[in-house]
Scaffold this motif. Structure first.
Motif, PDB file in Angstrom:
ATOM      1  N   UNK A   1      -4.986  13.927   0.555  1.00  0.00           N
ATOM      2  CA  UNK A   1      -5.533  12.674   0.016  1.00  0.00           C
ATOM      3  C   UNK A   1      -5.366  11.557   1.045  1.00  0.00           C
ATOM      4  N   UNK A   2      -4.203  11.504   1.677  1.00  0.00           N
ATOM      5  CA  UNK A   2      -3.970  10.483   2.704  1.00  0.00           C
ATOM      6  C   UNK A   2      -4.973  10.626   3.850  1.00  0.00           C
ATOM      7  N   UNK A   3      -5.215  11.852   4.266  1.00  0.00           N
ATOM      8  CA  UNK A   3      -6.160  12.096   5.361  1.00  0.00           C
ATOM      9  C   UNK A   3      -7.571  11.653   4.957  1.00  0.00           C
ATOM     10  N   UNK A   4      -7.990  12.002   3.750  1.00  0.00           N
ATOM     11  CA  UNK A   4      -9.332  11.643   3.291  1.00  0.00           C
ATOM     12  C   UNK A   4      -9.498  10.126   3.148  1.00  0.00           C
ATOM     13  N   UNK A   5      -8.407   9.441   2.791  1.00  0.00           N
ATOM     14  CA  UNK A   5      -8.463   7.982   2.614  1.00  0.00           C
ATOM     15  C   UNK A   5      -8.071   7.219   3.880  1.00  0.00           C
TER      16      UNK A   5
ATOM     17  N   UNK B   1       0.166   5.360   7.494  1.00  0.00           N
ATOM     18  CA  UNK B   1       1.139   4.633   6.671  1.00  0.00           C
ATOM     19  C   UNK B   1       2.226   5.554   6.115  1.00  0.00           C
ATOM     20  N   UNK B   2       2.209   6.827   6.519  1.00  0.00           N
ATOM     21  CA  UNK B   2       3.145   7.817   5.983  1.00  0.00           C
ATOM     22  C   UNK B   2       4.620   7.433   6.127  1.00  0.00           C
ATOM     23  N   UNK B   3       5.088   6.923   7.278  1.00  0.00           N
ATOM     24  CA  UNK B   3       6.515   6.559   7.368  1.00  0.00           C
ATOM     25  C   UNK B   3       6.944   5.546   6.301  1.00  0.00           C
ATOM     26  N   UNK B   4       6.110   4.553   6.045  1.00  0.00           N
ATOM     27  CA  UNK B   4       6.420   3.568   5.000  1.00  0.00           C
ATOM     28  C   UNK B   4       6.411   4.190   3.617  1.00  0.00           C
TER      29      UNK B   4
ATOM     30  N   UNK C   1       1.129   4.287  -3.045  1.00  0.00           N
ATOM     31  CA  UNK C   1       0.966   5.724  -2.816  1.00  0.00           C
ATOM     32  C   UNK C   1       2.259   6.467  -3.158  1.00  0.00           C
ATOM     33  N   UNK C   2       3.399   5.917  -2.726  1.00  0.00           N
ATOM     34  CA  UNK C   2       4.695   6.560  -2.995  1.00  0.00           C
ATOM     35  C   UNK C   2       4.951   6.621  -4.496  1.00  0.00           C
ATOM     36  N   UNK C   3       4.609   5.553  -5.189  1.00  0.00           N
ATOM     37  CA  UNK C   3       4.808   5.496  -6.631  1.00  0.00           C
ATOM     38  C   UNK C   3       3.942   6.543  -7.342  1.00  0.00           C
TER      39      UNK C   3
ATOM     40  N   UNK D   1       0.840  -1.198   0.000  1.00  0.00           N
ATOM     41  CA  UNK D   1       0.000   0.000   0.000  1.00  0.00           C
ATOM     42  C   UNK D   1       0.875   1.248   0.000  1.00  0.00           C
ATOM     43  N   UNK D   2       1.874   1.269   0.890  1.00  0.00           N
ATOM     44  CA  UNK D   2       2.768   2.425   0.977  1.00  0.00           C
ATOM     45  C   UNK D   2       3.480   2.637  -0.354  1.00  0.00           C
TER      46      UNK D   2
END
Length: 185
Positions: A86-90, A95-98, A15-17, A11-12
């Protein structure tokens, strides 16, 4: 771009990609990478921020407002701020550190670099870091970007991690190996 299946599957990593693709299109990979370093430091230094991003009782709208405030306070770029929204809404901020680690891995691979982390019992000098970097570059056949950290539990020596490879020359490991050998003798 070739990426390991592990990064793409997580998942991380997805999102990073996606963030990397957007930053690449906008020509802001370096700025976003710097933003993520700033965020990573903030997460490590602030127990409150770490607690907020993992608290399931905070609503999406509250989390969005908090992340927007953090982005403004840290002076993050518009793309990074939107990404946090987007991260907050989802409900993926936890998972931000990953995601930060995955983004750095993707960016390094794009530049033909490999990330390495070196842990030592005492802080290494710049000369020692340069020598280690040079030796790792020869061993890996590509540019090595070192991140160092101090781990007093090692007692002495180094532990170098490059991707999934680990080079452990710490005194703690040597003592543990000796203790195991003595038990079986």
């Amino acid at each position: 771009m070739e990426l390991s299946a592990g990064i793409q599957a997580s998942l991380a990593g997805r999102y990073a990609s996606a963030l990397f693709d957007l930053a690449s299109e906008a020509g802001t990979v370096t700025a976003v990478e710097s933003d993520l370093d700033t965020l990573d430091s903030a997460l490590r230094e602030s127990a409150d921020l770490s607690a907020v991003i993992t608290n399931p009782e905070i609503s999406r709208s509250q989390l969005s407002a908090i992340m927007a405030g953090v982005a403004d306070h840290l002076g993050l770029s518009a793309l990074t701020k939107n990404f946090l929204g987007v991260l907050a809404q989802n409900r993926r901020v936890s998972k931000l550190p990953g995601m930060i680690r995955a983004f750095h891995t993707i960016a390094a691979a794009q530049r033909g670099e490999v990330q390495a982390e070196v842990a030592s019992a005492h802080a290494l000098t710049d000369a020692q870091l340069q020598e280690l970097e040079s030796k790792l570059r020869m061993r890996e056949g590509r540019t090595v970007k070192l991140k160092s950290r101090v781990d007093p539990e090692l007692l002495g020596g180094l532990v170098v991690t490059i991707g999934s490879k680990r080079i452990d020359s710490s005194i703690r490991t040597r003592l543990n190996s000796l203790a195991q050998a003595m038990k079986t003798a």
